[in-house]
Design an enzyme around this catalytic site. Sequence first.
Site, PDB file in Angstrom:
ATOM      1  N   ASP A   1     -54.101   1.565   5.761  1.00 41.10           N
ATOM      2  CA  ASP A   1     -53.774   2.594   4.748  1.00 41.10           C
ATOM      3  C   ASP A   1     -52.761   2.189   3.665  1.00 41.10           C
ATOM      4  OD1 ASP A   1     -54.859   3.694   7.021  1.00 41.10           O
ATOM      5  OD2 ASP A   1     -53.257   5.119   7.365  1.00 41.10           O
TER       6      ASP A   1
ATOM      7  N   GLU B   1     -55.901  13.053   9.421  1.00 38.90           N
ATOM      8  CA  GLU B   1     -54.882  12.031   9.162  1.00 38.90           C
ATOM      9  C   GLU B   1     -54.546  11.993   7.673  1.00 38.90           C
ATOM     10  OE1 GLU B   1     -55.778   8.623  12.479  1.00 38.90           O
ATOM     11  OE2 GLU B   1     -56.969   8.445  10.681  1.00 38.90           O
TER      12      GLU B   1
END
Length: 537
Positions: free
Chosen positions: A60, A242
């Site tokens: 990420d 998330e």
Amino acid sequence: MKHMKLKKLIFIMLLSVAFISCKKTTEANQSNVEIAKSYSEEDLYRPNFHFTPKKAWMNDPNGMFYKNGYYHLYFQHYPDGNTWGPMHWGHAISTDMVTWKEMPIAIYPDDKGYIFSGSAVVDVNNTSGFSKGGGQPIIAMFTYHDMDGEKAGKTNYQSQAIAYSLDEGQTFTKYSSNPVIKNPNIRDFRDPKITWDSIHEKWVMVLAAGQKIMLYSSSNLKDWKLESDFGDGIGAHGGVWECPDFFPMVVQGTDEIKWVLLVSINPGGPNGGSATQYFVGDFDGKQFKIDPSFEKDLNSSEHKSIWIDYGRDNYAGVTWANIPDTDGRKLFMGWMSNWEYANVVPTETWRSAMTVARQIELQKVNASYRLLFQPVKELTSYRSTKFKKESIAINGDTKIIDSKAIDLSSTEINFKISDLKDKGFTFKLTNKQGDTLAFGYNNSDKNFFVDRRKSGKTEFSEKFVNHVSVAKRTSLNPDLLGTIILDKTSIELFFDNGETVMTEIFFPNSPFDKLSIEPKDQEFVLDSIEIHKLNFN
Ligand code: FRU
């Protein structure tokens, strides 16, 4: 004598056949060697202009902020291996979100745990008090993931912590009173994203908790108050939620302000695995309420959700903090992979790339709201050679261009098909090895699609190629406009000004060297196609 001559002739013939075939094999061997040599992993798969770490694992994007001419990008990073491992925050900077310079690692794991995803803000008014000399500290907020706690079977192994930087984001000092938010006994409790809420004049933070989002607020970035939660029975719930993001946006061409919530979900994406859904609504400083028109759209949509990207490789994306008002853009970047196969894609030196940076706009579309994503305009300043053709009759497989004219692994392509109606088409990128990446529009089911099933190396994961990715066309515009961003191992498709986006990765055995297009059922006219080589030397 005659006999001797014949024998000699046969001998010479045999010799030349042997010589020719030997030459041929040597040439073939040479060319194989050439292929093996010239197409190292670096040559073949390291993107020309998408960010990758020099080496090792990345997932990420984290902590993105802008300050003093630099866009900062942090990222989930395991510097000692090419699969996911103990998480650090890697760091890179750029003056244009296109060309990146990797910097030393910014945050290291410690005895409280790995450093999971989170965000960073510029504390312009020093609300945190971390700056003693009147400067503007950068505050990073992240999740501590306590591996020992997880292994011991506890549920409370994730908590939220902060760190501050007094040198413009190069180095961070962890706050001595961490964690700032303890775990309330929720197994998946992570990925804090902070926004300065200038309407209610406070910091607002969203956190993923199981399959919900928790909203917090703070005046000093250290003390956080839980305000509300969001998500029960709304949107897609095929997996854990998330990496949320939450921010206000002006509806384009109006004075109306709406709040946008991005929520990544894994698995449960529209084409399998990881993907990011979004919600549009209102925020009163405490609670986020989805707009009724948007809720109606969700309920009538295929997965009870609307996605920022229908391809399989845009995950955990969030927006940059502190973009100056004089710029005013909402700028986004995502991780260009999918948890279904991220750990096994065929690169060894590094693993994963980011998407191109994208500008988000919020528009009123058909009495509801839609986010539109487009590559940032900075990318256009890398345009060099241009190829343009107009009014091409497409009545069979029609070559558009080959790599002798423009290197197809570093291009921006814009095309237009007016009065789309029943026109269906397939673009094909091919190479001499017979690999094909196909993408286009299917007029019978009104779906855009990307088909990478025969795009080269695919055997590393069955999930990588188990189906063709599709996205329903939602725009009512009679004309179709498309932008294609191509790198060595990725395609990013922006249809209808970015109302429908598809991002996918692929690994051809040699570079794609031809682009062609064919009609589905009936011939049609491709009104225009413009191909720009993007030059990064
Ligand atoms: C999303 C994610 C986050 C987490 C991070 C760990 O891809 O699972 O929820 O913080 O990756 O690397």
